[in-house]
Design a protein around this motif. Sequence first.
Motif, mmCIF file in Angstrom:
data_model
loop_
_atom_site.group_PDB
_atom_site.id
_atom_site.type_symbol
_atom_site.label_atom_id
_atom_site.label_comp_id
_atom_site.label_asym_id
_atom_site.label_seq_id
_atom_site.Cartn_x
_atom_site.Cartn_y
_atom_site.Cartn_z
ATOM 1 N N LEU A 171 -27.296 -40.550 -37.163
ATOM 2 C CA LEU A 171 -27.557 -40.572 -35.719
ATOM 3 C C LEU A 171 -26.307 -40.090 -34.994
ATOM 4 C CD1 LEU A 171 -29.303 -44.059 -35.526
ATOM 5 C CD2 LEU A 171 -30.424 -41.836 -35.334
ATOM 6 N N SER A 172 -26.506 -39.262 -34.000
ATOM 7 C CA SER A 172 -25.361 -38.666 -33.318
ATOM 8 C C SER A 172 -25.184 -39.245 -31.919
ATOM 9 C CB SER A 172 -25.541 -37.143 -33.212
ATOM 10 O OG SER A 172 -26.732 -36.829 -32.493
ATOM 11 N N ILE A 173 -23.943 -39.264 -31.483
ATOM 12 C CA ILE A 173 -23.627 -39.648 -30.103
ATOM 13 C C ILE A 173 -23.191 -38.363 -29.398
ATOM 14 C CG2 ILE A 173 -22.144 -41.054 -28.620
ATOM 15 C CD1 ILE A 173 -21.899 -43.046 -30.881
ATOM 16 N N PRO A 174 -24.070 -37.757 -28.627
ATOM 17 C CA PRO A 174 -23.792 -36.424 -28.084
ATOM 18 C C PRO A 174 -22.729 -36.431 -26.998
ATOM 19 C CG PRO A 174 -25.821 -37.276 -27.176
ATOM 20 C CD PRO A 174 -25.377 -38.268 -28.207
ATOM 21 N N PHE A 175 -22.028 -35.308 -26.908
ATOM 22 C CA PHE A 175 -21.084 -35.108 -25.821
ATOM 23 C C PHE A 175 -21.861 -34.654 -24.584
ATOM 24 C CE2 PHE A 175 -18.649 -34.283 -29.718
ATOM 25 C CZ PHE A 175 -17.581 -35.136 -29.536
ATOM 26 N N PRO A 176 -21.339 -34.913 -23.396
ATOM 27 C CA PRO A 176 -21.984 -34.371 -22.197
ATOM 28 C C PRO A 176 -22.045 -32.855 -22.276
ATOM 29 C CG PRO A 176 -20.338 -36.022 -21.611
ATOM 30 C CD PRO A 176 -20.168 -35.747 -23.077
ATOM 31 N N GLN A 177 -23.192 -32.296 -21.959
ATOM 32 C CA GLN A 177 -23.394 -30.846 -22.056
ATOM 33 C C GLN A 177 -23.952 -30.291 -20.759
ATOM 34 O OE1 GLN A 177 -25.798 -29.901 -25.450
ATOM 35 N NE2 GLN A 177 -24.839 -31.452 -26.739
#
Length: 271
Positions: free
Chosen positions: A256-262
Amino acid sequence: MNEINLDALVQYVSTFGVKLLVGLLILVVGLKLATILSKRLVASLSKQGRLDEMLVHFFGSLLRYTIIAVTVITVLNQVGVQTASLLAVLASAGLAIGLALQGTLSNIASGVMLIFFRPFRTGQYVEVAGKAGTVKNVSLFTTELATPDNVQIILPNSQVWSGSIINYSYHDTRRVDFLIGISYEDNIDKAFSVINSVIGGEKRIHAKPAPQVVVSELADSSINITVRVWVTSGDYWGVKFDLTKQFKESMDANGLSIPFPQQDVHLIQSA
């Protein structure tokens, strides 16, 4: 005639000298007695354990200053000062003294209110007058705090009593909140399972109220999951730090990933 005046002067000086020596002796004994008795009272009340520590020190200070006041009046009487007249003069000057010392009197009044109403106690973590720390002592004039990095903060009681008081240690339990973001490509149920597994392995978390794991927001770059668990107040920061680390490690281990703001940037070329 001169001999009579000289004899009278010698007799007066001798009499006054004796009174002065007795007065000084009373003053020394009184000050010593005030210190000894106040310390014994504090020790006795602390040993009984029936009163809060702030009240114990307040009664100790009250006894000490009362003995000192009685001692001073006794000394003045001993050396021949008419204390009744002196008290009358002080009473007539009370308004001027009150105006000059209104800040100090306000601190004393606030100190009495804090000690008797006890919105917080020694050892509790509070936020008062814009400052946060563990309560170390409350006297008639000031409140002493210690920050988590052991910096001393001394606040006038009037500022403490007149503002909002936030007591983080008042209740036995506190809720710890976490905000965890996962990618839109991740499976929400899988994320819930991983989070609940971490929660189940932490013995400091209370079963009631039950832990809460919910989707709280569909944000710009992530699906935000809010986690709420209840712990004993003293375990708050330990659980906060430990679970933050465990959530990250467990999510990584389960893909599971914790995404960066994009942000998507679209370039439009003019013809």
